[in-house]
Design a protein around this motif. Structure first.
Motif, PDB file in Angstrom:
ATOM      1  N   LEU A   1      -4.492   3.784 -16.294  1.00 27.06           N
ATOM      2  CA  LEU A   1      -4.108   2.977 -15.543  1.00 27.06           C
ATOM      3  C   LEU A   1      -5.070   3.110 -14.008  1.00 27.06           C
ATOM      4  CD1 LEU A   1      -1.708   1.176 -14.426  1.00 27.06           C
ATOM      5  CD2 LEU A   1      -0.535   3.516 -13.592  1.00 27.06           C
ATOM      6  N   LEU A   2      -5.028   2.088 -13.504  1.00 28.22           N
ATOM      7  CA  LEU A   2      -6.097   2.113 -12.633  1.00 28.22           C
ATOM      8  C   LEU A   2      -5.586   0.784 -12.058  1.00 28.22           C
ATOM      9  CD1 LEU A   2      -8.799   2.440 -11.298  1.00 28.22           C
ATOM     10  CD2 LEU A   2      -9.537   0.467 -12.353  1.00 28.22           C
ATOM     11  N   LEU A   3      -5.216   1.309  -9.954  1.00 26.05           N
ATOM     12  CA  LEU A   3      -4.528   0.832  -9.497  1.00 26.05           C
ATOM     13  C   LEU A   3      -5.852  -0.021  -7.924  1.00 26.05           C
ATOM     14  CD1 LEU A   3      -2.705   2.225 -10.346  1.00 26.05           C
ATOM     15  CD2 LEU A   3      -1.719   2.398  -7.649  1.00 26.05           C
ATOM     16  N   LEU A   4      -5.734  -0.652  -7.972  1.00 25.94           N
ATOM     17  CA  LEU A   4      -7.128  -1.646  -7.039  1.00 25.94           C
ATOM     18  C   LEU A   4      -6.115  -1.935  -6.434  1.00 25.94           C
ATOM     19  CD1 LEU A   4      -9.093  -3.247  -9.561  1.00 25.94           C
ATOM     20  CD2 LEU A   4      -9.250  -1.268  -9.242  1.00 25.94           C
ATOM     21  N   ASP A   5      -6.367  -0.972  -4.640  1.00 27.90           N
ATOM     22  CA  ASP A   5      -6.180  -1.785  -3.548  1.00 27.90           C
ATOM     23  C   ASP A   5      -7.394  -2.591  -2.981  1.00 27.90           C
ATOM     24  OD1 ASP A   5      -4.993  -2.181  -1.366  1.00 27.90           O
ATOM     25  OD2 ASP A   5      -3.711  -0.191  -1.263  1.00 27.90           O
TER      26      ASP A   5
ATOM     27  N   VAL B   1      -3.188  -4.219  -9.391  1.00 29.39           N
ATOM     28  CA  VAL B   1      -3.566  -5.366  -8.492  1.00 29.39           C
ATOM     29  C   VAL B   1      -3.016  -5.860  -6.700  1.00 29.39           C
ATOM     30  CG1 VAL B   1      -5.726  -6.358  -7.993  1.00 29.39           C
ATOM     31  CG2 VAL B   1      -5.429  -6.052 -10.313  1.00 29.39           C
ATOM     32  N   ILE B   2      -3.486  -4.992  -6.116  1.00 30.40           N
ATOM     33  CA  ILE B   2      -3.075  -5.615  -4.539  1.00 30.40           C
ATOM     34  C   ILE B   2      -3.892  -6.208  -4.093  1.00 30.40           C
ATOM     35  CG2 ILE B   2      -2.642  -5.360  -1.880  1.00 30.40           C
ATOM     36  CD1 ILE B   2      -1.638  -3.089  -3.014  1.00 30.40           C
ATOM     37  N   GLU B   3      -3.667  -7.908  -3.882  1.00 28.10           N
ATOM     38  CA  GLU B   3      -5.274  -8.457  -3.205  1.00 28.10           C
ATOM     39  C   GLU B   3      -3.633  -9.545  -2.125  1.00 28.10           C
ATOM     40  OE1 GLU B   3      -7.782  -9.655  -2.452  1.00 28.10           O
ATOM     41  OE2 GLU B   3      -7.901  -8.295  -4.181  1.00 28.10           O
TER      42      GLU B   3
ATOM     43  N   GLY C   1      -5.347   6.466 -11.867  1.00 28.15           N
ATOM     44  CA  GLY C   1      -6.719   5.844 -11.226  1.00 28.15           C
ATOM     45  C   GLY C   1      -5.964   4.576  -9.983  1.00 28.15           C
ATOM     46  N   ARG C   2      -7.395   4.810  -8.839  1.00 29.15           N
ATOM     47  CA  ARG C   2      -7.369   3.649  -7.634  1.00 29.15           C
ATOM     48  C   ARG C   2      -8.273   3.564  -7.306  1.00 29.15           C
ATOM     49  NH1 ARG C   2      -3.322   5.544  -3.356  1.00 29.15           N
ATOM     50  NH2 ARG C   2      -5.003   3.716  -2.068  1.00 29.15           N
ATOM     51  N   THR C   3      -8.376   2.557  -6.145  1.00 28.89           N
ATOM     52  CA  THR C   3      -9.253   2.793  -5.273  1.00 28.89           C
ATOM     53  C   THR C   3      -8.789   2.307  -4.268  1.00 28.89           C
ATOM     54  OG1 THR C   3      -8.798   0.316  -5.789  1.00 28.89           O
ATOM     55  CG2 THR C   3     -11.126   1.267  -6.723  1.00 28.89           C
ATOM     56  N   PHE C   4      -9.182   2.131  -3.327  1.00 25.82           N
ATOM     57  CA  PHE C   4      -8.575   2.520  -1.076  1.00 25.82           C
ATOM     58  C   PHE C   4      -8.918   1.201  -0.822  1.00 25.82           C
ATOM     59  CE2 PHE C   4      -8.150   6.841  -2.624  1.00 25.82           C
ATOM     60  CZ  PHE C   4      -7.793   7.517  -2.588  1.00 25.82           C
ATOM     61  N   GLN C   5      -7.919   0.538   0.328  1.00 29.60           N
ATOM     62  CA  GLN C   5      -8.286  -0.941   1.538  1.00 29.60           C
ATOM     63  C   GLN C   5      -9.248   0.110   1.666  1.00 29.60           C
ATOM     64  OE1 GLN C   5      -4.711  -2.029   2.814  1.00 29.60           O
ATOM     65  NE2 GLN C   5      -6.136  -3.039   3.789  1.00 29.60           N
TER      66      GLN C   5
ATOM     67  N   SER D   1       0.650  -1.297  -0.214  1.00 26.29           N
ATOM     68  CA  SER D   1       0.005   0.294  -0.046  1.00 26.29           C
ATOM     69  C   SER D   1       0.705   1.167  -0.014  1.00 26.29           C
ATOM     70  CB  SER D   1      -0.733   0.090   0.977  1.00 26.29           C
ATOM     71  OG  SER D   1      -1.856  -0.709   1.307  1.00 26.29           O
ATOM     72  N   THR D   2       1.509   1.429   0.606  1.00 28.50           N
ATOM     73  CA  THR D   2       2.757   2.488   0.574  1.00 28.50           C
ATOM     74  C   THR D   2       3.177   2.788  -0.663  1.00 28.50           C
ATOM     75  OG1 THR D   2       4.053   2.121   2.494  1.00 28.50           O
ATOM     76  CG2 THR D   2       4.956   3.240   1.274  1.00 28.50           C
ATOM     77  N   LEU D   3       4.066   1.913  -1.399  1.00 28.81           N
ATOM     78  CA  LEU D   3       4.367   2.178  -2.654  1.00 28.81           C
ATOM     79  C   LEU D   3       2.644   2.221  -3.953  1.00 28.81           C
ATOM     80  CD1 LEU D   3       6.142   1.177  -4.897  1.00 28.81           C
ATOM     81  CD2 LEU D   3       5.192  -0.779  -5.608  1.00 28.81           C
TER      82      LEU D   3
END
Length: 239
Positions: free
Chosen positions: A157-161, A191-193, A81-85, A43-45
């Protein structure tokens, strides 16, 4: 040219080293998973890529443009773009209004933003909740809303947390399908998962982090069989 280039990212919080010389590239059209145990620096990344944190060393580039040093809204306007945990809907707004907030970043006509928001809600399966307040949604529905709001910014680019984090098991297949649909529609995804069922279902490639460092980067099947990844994260079920 890579769509996203992460080069030598290092980040400290006092005596804690969150990221250490993290480097990898993401090509346009890829779906890349980011895995690792808690505290690995995932998540820091994401916070560094999207402008919430500044690294102590290294840089991030998107389409060749330097992102390091830009604010989160500037990064978003460039197409990241991104989503948040931790879910962050506007509780006092309706579902439709939440997505309109994202759409208004690129579309300055309120009527058009409303129309785009309705199209996106249909796409993520929330059309019937358009007039409900965000605070009334279930966790799974809030995950879909978070994704819808990010999509409304028209990211390249979409980052999914943790898109499936905290949802019940019955909701996971639908969210997997939604991520796959977004990718098929042309989005590049990072994608972080934690759920390996999700990662192995969607990711073409995996970047594995441990203690802030990249310990593996390659095709999904190869990384899930990597001894370092098994010992640091996956456990003996993957031997």
């Amino acid at each position: 040219m890579s769509l996203l280039s992460v080069a030598g990212i290092t980040k400290r919080f006092g005596g804690v080293l969150a990221n250490r010389e993290v480097s990898f590239d993401v090509a346009a059209g890829e779906l890349v998973g980011v895995i690792g145990p808690n505290g690995a620096g995932k998540s820091t990344l994401f916070e560094i890529i999207t402008g919430f944190y500044r690294p102590d060393a290294g840089e991030v580039r998107f389409e060749g443009k330097r992102l390091t040093g830009l604010s989160p809204d500037q990064v978003s306007r460039l197409g990241v773009g991104r989503t948040f945990q931790k879910l962050r809907p506007f509780q006092g707004l309706t579902v439709l209004e939440n997505v309109m907030v994202g759409a208004l970043q690129k579309c300055h006509d309120v009527g058009r933003a409303r129309a785009e928001a309705r199209e996106i809600l249909e796409r993520v399966g929330l059309a019937d909740k358009a007039d409900a307040y965000a605070r009334t949604l279930s966790t799974g529905q809030r995950k879909r809303l978070e994704l819808a709001r990010a999509l409304a910014t028209r990211p390249r680019l979409l980052l999914l947390d943790e898109v499936t984090g905290g949802v019940d098991q019955r909701s996971i297949p639908g969210l997997i399908g939604l991520v796959q649909e977004v990718h098929r529609a042309g989005s590049t995804l990072l994608v972080i998962e934690h759920n390996m069922r999700v990662i192995t279902a969607v990711a073409q490639r995996i970047v594995a982090l441990h203690l802030g460092e990249v310990i593996a980067d390659g095709p999904t099947e190869a990384v899930t069989r990597d001894r370092r990844v098994i010992e640091a994260y996956l456990g003996q079920a993957y031997t």
